[in-house]
Scaffold this motif. Structure first.
Motif, PDB file in Angstrom:
ATOM      1  N   GLY A  71       7.755  21.807  49.842  1.00  0.00           N
ATOM      2  CA  GLY A  71       9.042  21.379  49.321  1.00  0.00           C
ATOM      3  C   GLY A  71      10.201  22.211  49.843  1.00  0.00           C
ATOM      4  N   ARG A  72      11.373  21.589  49.956  1.00  0.00           N
ATOM      5  CA  ARG A  72      12.560  22.286  50.459  1.00  0.00           C
ATOM      6  C   ARG A  72      13.029  23.367  49.487  1.00  0.00           C
ATOM      7  N   ARG A  73      13.057  23.014  48.201  1.00  0.00           N
ATOM      8  CA  ARG A  73      13.656  23.915  47.209  1.00  0.00           C
ATOM      9  C   ARG A  73      12.925  25.255  47.097  1.00  0.00           C
ATOM     10  N   PRO A  74      11.612  25.278  46.902  1.00  0.00           N
ATOM     11  CA  PRO A  74      10.953  26.581  46.768  1.00  0.00           C
ATOM     12  C   PRO A  74      11.057  27.437  48.026  1.00  0.00           C
ATOM     13  N   VAL A  75      11.002  26.809  49.199  1.00  0.00           N
ATOM     14  CA  VAL A  75      11.130  27.583  50.434  1.00  0.00           C
ATOM     15  C   VAL A  75      12.531  28.172  50.547  1.00  0.00           C
ATOM     16  N   LEU A  76      13.544  27.363  50.246  1.00  0.00           N
ATOM     17  CA  LEU A  76      14.916  27.837  50.354  1.00  0.00           C
ATOM     18  C   LEU A  76      15.204  28.951  49.350  1.00  0.00           C
ATOM     19  N   ASP A 184      14.576  18.992  44.699  1.00  0.00           N
ATOM     20  CA  ASP A 184      13.712  18.930  45.873  1.00  0.00           C
ATOM     21  C   ASP A 184      13.558  17.486  46.319  1.00  0.00           C
ATOM     22  N   PRO A 185      14.261  17.077  47.404  1.00  0.00           N
ATOM     23  CA  PRO A 185      14.146  15.691  47.856  1.00  0.00           C
ATOM     24  C   PRO A 185      12.735  15.303  48.243  1.00  0.00           C
ATOM     25  N   SER A 186      11.931  16.259  48.691  1.00  0.00           N
ATOM     26  CA  SER A 186      10.562  15.918  49.077  1.00  0.00           C
ATOM     27  C   SER A 186       9.689  15.653  47.862  1.00  0.00           C
ATOM     28  N   ASP A 187      10.179  16.011  46.672  1.00  0.00           N
ATOM     29  CA  ASP A 187       9.408  15.783  45.455  1.00  0.00           C
ATOM     30  C   ASP A 187      10.008  14.676  44.608  1.00  0.00           C
ATOM     31  N   ASP A 188      11.089  14.040  45.120  1.00  0.00           N
ATOM     32  CA  ASP A 188      11.773  13.012  44.354  1.00  0.00           C
ATOM     33  C   ASP A 188      11.064  11.677  44.560  1.00  0.00           C
ATOM     34  N   ARG A 189       9.977  11.514  43.868  1.00  0.00           N
ATOM     35  CA  ARG A 189       9.166  10.317  44.021  1.00  0.00           C
ATOM     36  C   ARG A 189       8.561   9.978  42.666  1.00  0.00           C
ATOM     37  N   ALA A 190       7.880   8.877  42.594  1.00  0.00           N
ATOM     38  CA  ALA A 190       7.284   8.482  41.327  1.00  0.00           C
ATOM     39  C   ALA A 190       6.188   9.454  40.938  1.00  0.00           C
ATOM     40  N   GLU A 191       5.836   9.460  39.663  1.00  0.00           N
ATOM     41  CA  GLU A 191       4.774  10.334  39.184  1.00  0.00           C
ATOM     42  C   GLU A 191       3.432   9.892  39.766  1.00  0.00           C
ATOM     43  N   ASP A 192       2.419  10.751  39.626  1.00  0.00           N
ATOM     44  CA  ASP A 192       1.092  10.433  40.136  1.00  0.00           C
ATOM     45  C   ASP A 192       0.607   9.109  39.556  1.00  0.00           C
ATOM     46  N   GLY A 193       0.074   8.248  40.418  1.00  0.00           N
ATOM     47  CA  GLY A 193      -0.404   6.961  39.972  1.00  0.00           C
ATOM     48  C   GLY A 193       0.658   5.883  40.038  1.00  0.00           C
TER      49      GLY A 193
END
Length: 252
Positions: A71-76, A184-193
């Motif tokens: 993810g972008r946020r934790p790395v940044l 975190d744009p890379s984590d901006d997605r639907a929940e698991d399932g």
């Protein structure tokens, strides 16, 4: 990991981008004074520039794939935190070895520039991204001109260590700003399932998110705006926006 509810503000991306060249050239007027204070020669102190550039080149090769994975946020946030502590180390350094080591650790701040561009591509349409990257590019042109002037003033009136104290304070301010403003744009997605399977041709959906999907379960959605990560037959991955006419829910 924090979810991105709105794209980060432009000022956040500009500050992240502009701070990268500042960290390179703002202390250049102080090289001679650093050599005197740490009792070494000018050529050794110059490694704070050439070595720093080498470290930033290596970090850029690592930080992109790492941010794609975790993810972008934790790395940044991680590189900003490392920059703050490295700057404090430069302030308190009593010999050239400790100074150069902390100076090399400051190289992670280059992630601010690299990840700002990635965040723009992740969160904006192509037309919006071109405009925002133009503003970011303008910052990269202005910051190298302002940095040495500001560094020279600090060195003249407060000494060379004040420059690295400025780095530490500014880095901490950026850390707080990114913590509050940057999801975190890379984590901006639907929940698991709830990942969506979009039928767009010969490619595999490896992740995605869409608008108006809150009531997707049990609902016949025929048209939706979404952003998906696609891997084509060559293995290349793209993250683009699409308007699709059919959405089916993937089984976990």
């Amino acid at each position: 990991m924090s979810r991105l509810r709105t794209p980060p503000h432009l000022i956040t991306l500009i500050l992240l981008t502009g701070f990268s060249p500042l960290s390179l050239n703002m202390f250049l007027p102080s090289l001679a004074n650093i050599a005197v204070d740490l009792e070494t020669d000018y050529g050794t102190v110059a490694w704070a520039v050439s070595g720093y550039l080498t470290v930033t080149a290596i970090i850029q090769l690592i930080i992109g794939p790492m941010s794609d994975r975790i993810g972008r946020r934790p790395v940044l946030l991680g590189v900003l935190l490392a920059f703050v502590f490295a700057s404090l180390g430069c302030v308190s350094a009593q010999n050239i070895e400790a100074f150069l080591l902390c100076r090399m650790l400051q190289g992670g701040i280059i992630g601010g520039y690299a990840l700002s561009l990635a965040i723009v591509r992740d969160t904006r349409s192509e037309r919006e991204a071109v405009s925002l990257i133009g503003y970011i590019g303008m910052t990269m042109a202005i910051a190298p001109m302002v940095g040495p002037m500001l560094g020279g003033l600090l060195d003249t009136f407060l000494g060379w260590r004040s420059i690295f104290a400025f780095y530490a304070a500014s880095g901490f301010g950026l850390l707080i700003l990114c913590w509050l403003d940057l999801g975190d744009p890379s984590d901006d997605r639907a929940e698991d399932g709830d990942l969506i399977n979009v039928v767009l041709g010969p490619c595999d959906v490896i992740g995605g998110y869409g608008q108006n999907l809150a009531n997707a379960e049990g609902t016949d959605i025929r048209r939706v705006q979404c952003r998906v990560a696609l891997r084509d037959k060559t293995g290349r991955v793209e993250n683009k926006g699409y308007e699709v006419s059919e959405v089916t829910k993937m089984q976990p």
